[in-house]
Design an enzyme around this catalytic site. Structure first.
Site, PDB file in Angstrom:
ATOM      1  N   HIS A  34       2.648 -11.891  14.178  1.00 22.29           N
ATOM      2  CA  HIS A  34       3.699 -12.555  14.964  1.00 22.29           C
ATOM      3  C   HIS A  34       3.387 -14.029  15.214  1.00 22.29           C
ATOM      4  CE1 HIS A  34       7.313 -12.616  17.129  1.00 22.29           C
ATOM      5  NE2 HIS A  34       7.250 -11.432  17.709  1.00 22.29           N
ATOM      6  N   THR A  90       0.846  -1.188   0.000  1.00 21.13           N
ATOM      7  CA  THR A  90       0.000   0.000   0.000  1.00 21.13           C
ATOM      8  C   THR A  90       0.882   1.238   0.000  1.00 21.13           C
ATOM      9  OG1 THR A  90      -1.757   1.193   1.177  1.00 21.13           O
ATOM     10  CG2 THR A  90      -0.199  -0.040   2.528  1.00 21.13           C
TER      11      THR A  90
END
Length: 406
Positions: free
Chosen positions: A377, A325
């Site tokens: 994560h 983006t």
């Protein structure tokens, strides 16, 4: 001969859609393959066209109604002659519009006009043959040309003229407008909230010296455009190719999470966020490892044009293993991009800004860009995320690495 007009067949990822706009009304002549209705899903707006020459006999699903895949939304009479403008709905509109305007007001527009007591003769129409659409009514109310606050009160119960005037004055001083959220924006909001709630999302940052890319682009942009039939050399293609190489080196960043499973993809499909009037869309570049810089640039340009015109299809946005983006085109200096589930990482580009940098003990003014990598994560360790971002930085600061695969 009567023909059932059905909603398009939605893919498995799309549960239903909403009737956005009827471009044709019962009794109005339609040509074969002429657009008659837009169906809005949580990803794109799909167009339904007339199967043959004829007229719409009956509308079964009005604007704003929810429809399922392949559900019948109207009955079409093939071969029948129709009028140049919709006349079948004239009488229901008579309460809110003069007789001359009744035949050009769509069902959803008429509902808004009735609710707010508007004068249809004062609303400019942008639909077929000057017809008034739902958007025309909303734009008319938003413009403040005819405040809507006094109309519901008058419709509910007769009221003296003086209180109505005071309400109008108040509305004129402190204008508010309420617009229903589109399915696309509602879905974007839901996905972003889900991403933040369900993923262990972290963001790591770095910065890249854009001078090598800018010099390379300056040197070859004219030759590049001439060689590739007018395709311009931009920055995004370099980022896509650098990200592709980094994804090959760090498979976990190119993976996705499916329930309790981690899915590793043996290909690189990179989504490129495109801002449109309807909201943010993320069309996908397929197999970027086999695409040239020219292929990337031309495909992204095509995505941008079709996104602006509302022509992006569901297939354009299916899948994707990684997303880029670019908030820099709007002036963003730093941001924290949010994951695009089920992907496990997203790269954020930002504004190129001249900054003083220490180079070999000397201060130089260099065009620098902050990069942000948000990652899940649960799937990616901090070490991998940092190394992935450093790899992109190294490839961009020395573009020859992408050619030499080092």
């Amino acid at each position: 001969m009567s023909i059932e007009i059905k909603a398009p067949t939605f893919p498995e990822s799309v549960a239903d859609g909403t009737v956005a706009t009827w471009h044709k009304q019962p009794g109005e002549a339609c040509s074969a393959d002429e657009l008659i209705v837009d169906i809005e899903t949580d990803k794109v707006v799909l167009e339904v066209v007339a199967p043959e020459d004829g007229v719409i006999k009956e509308i079964l699903k009005g604007e704003g109604d929810t429809v399922l895949s392949d559900e019948v939304i109207a009955v079409f009479e093939a071969g029948a002659a129709g009028s140049a403008a919709p006349a079948a709905d004239a009488s229901p509109a008579a309460d809110s519009a003069p007789a001359g305007d009744a035949d050009k007001v769509g069902p959803a527009a008429r509902k808004l006009i009735d609710e707010h007591g508007l004068d249809a003769s004062k609303i400019p129409g942008t639909g077929k043959n000057g017809g008034i659409t739902k958007e025309d009514v909303q734009n008319f109310m938003n413009s403040g040309a005819q405040p809507a606050a006094a109309a519901p009160a008058a419709a509910a119960a007769p009221a003296p003229a003086a209180p109505a005037v005071s309400v109008n004055v108040a509305a004129g001083e402190r204008v508010e407008k309420r617009v229903p959220m589109t399915r696309l924006r509602a879905t974007i909001a839901k996905r972003l909230v889900d991403a933040q709630q369900n993923a262990a999302m972290l963001t790591t940052y770095n910065e890249v010296n854009m001078k090598p890319i800018m010099e390379l682009r300056k040197q070859y942009k004219d030759l590049f455009e001439k060689t590739h039939n007018g395709t311009r050399l931009g920055f995004m293609s370099f980022f896509v190719k650098a990200a592709t190489e980094a994804l090959k080196r760090f498979p976990a960043v190119n993976a996705s999470i499916d329930g309790n499973d981690m899915v590793y993809h043996g290909y690189q499909d990179i989504g490129v966020a495109v801002s449109t009037d309807r909201g943010l869309m993320v069309p996908v570049l397929r197999d970027t490892d086999s695409m040239s810089l020219a292929d990337v640039e031309s495909t992204i340009r095509d995505f941008g044009l079709r996104g602006r015109d509302g022509k992006l299809g569901l297939n354009d946005m299916q899948g994707g293993t990684f997303t880029i983006t670019n908030g820099g085109v709007f002036g963003s200096l730093m941001s924290t991009p949010i994951l695009n589930p089920p992907q496990t990482a997203i790269l954020g580009m930002h504004k190129i800004q001249d900054r003083p940098m220490a180079v070999n003990g000397q201060v130089e003014i260099l065009p620098m860009m902050y990069l942000a990598l948000s990652y899940d994560h649960r799937m990616i360790d901090g070490k991998e995320a940092v190394q992935f971002l450093v790899t992109i930085k190294d490839l961009l600061e020395d573009p020859a690495r992408m050619l030499l695969d080092v």
